[in-house]
Design a protein around this motif. Sequence first.
Motif, short mmCIF file in Angstrom:
data_model
loop_
_atom_site.label_atom_id
_atom_site.label_comp_id
_atom_site.label_asym_id
_atom_site.label_seq_id
_atom_site.Cartn_x
_atom_site.Cartn_y
_atom_site.Cartn_z
N UNK A 16 0.86 -1.18 0.00
CA UNK A 16 0.00 0.00 0.00
C UNK A 16 0.90 1.23 0.00
N UNK A 17 0.58 2.19 -0.86
CA UNK A 17 1.34 3.43 -0.96
C UNK A 17 0.43 4.59 -0.62
N UNK A 18 0.89 5.46 0.28
CA UNK A 18 0.13 6.63 0.69
C UNK A 18 0.98 7.88 0.58
N UNK A 19 0.39 8.96 0.16
CA UNK A 19 1.04 10.27 0.19
C UNK A 19 0.33 11.07 1.28
N UNK A 61 1.69 1.98 -6.01
CA UNK A 61 3.16 1.94 -5.91
C UNK A 61 3.79 1.56 -7.25
N UNK A 62 4.92 2.16 -7.51
CA UNK A 62 5.68 1.84 -8.71
C UNK A 62 6.47 0.55 -8.48
N UNK A 67 9.80 -2.99 -4.88
CA UNK A 67 11.07 -3.64 -4.61
C UNK A 67 11.69 -3.12 -3.32
N UNK A 68 11.63 -1.82 -3.10
CA UNK A 68 12.21 -1.23 -1.89
C UNK A 68 11.54 -1.76 -0.63
N UNK A 69 10.22 -1.79 -0.61
CA UNK A 69 9.53 -2.22 0.60
C UNK A 69 9.65 -3.72 0.83
N UNK A 70 9.74 -4.51 -0.23
CA UNK A 70 9.89 -5.95 -0.07
C UNK A 70 11.26 -6.33 0.48
N UNK A 81 8.08 13.77 -0.56
CA UNK A 81 7.07 13.71 -1.62
C UNK A 81 7.65 13.30 -2.96
N UNK A 82 6.84 12.64 -3.78
CA UNK A 82 7.31 12.26 -5.11
C UNK A 82 7.78 13.47 -5.91
N UNK A 83 8.68 13.21 -6.83
CA UNK A 83 9.25 14.30 -7.61
C UNK A 83 10.66 14.62 -7.14
N UNK A 84 11.04 14.10 -5.99
CA UNK A 84 12.39 14.28 -5.47
C UNK A 84 13.04 12.91 -5.36
N UNK A 85 13.27 12.28 -6.49
CA UNK A 85 13.71 10.89 -6.54
C UNK A 85 15.10 10.66 -5.97
#
Length: 98
Positions: A16-19, A61-62, A67-70, A81-85
Amino acid sequence: MPGGGFCRLPGGNMVVALSLPNPAGDGDVRILVHAANRPRALTRLRNLGLRAYLRGNTHPPTPDEITAVLHHPDGLLWRTAPGRDQDLWQPIRALLRP
């Protein structure tokens, strides 16, 4: 929830992805939770004191986020926040420190 904010994995678990607004007050954060199902993922966040911030999640989630959370032992990560990769994923404990 149109658009979804989660992804069902082949084994039946979910990411689950939340902003959400940053509890520290500066901008937004993107939180990823790996759990058996969506209600359990939201319960994990409520138990950490993020109850007031659970308003919605419209962006799934992308593959990189999954992959990161797994690969994290806690299965609970955040970054700005997204946009600052260029920001790295961090454990949730780093967000909730006073």
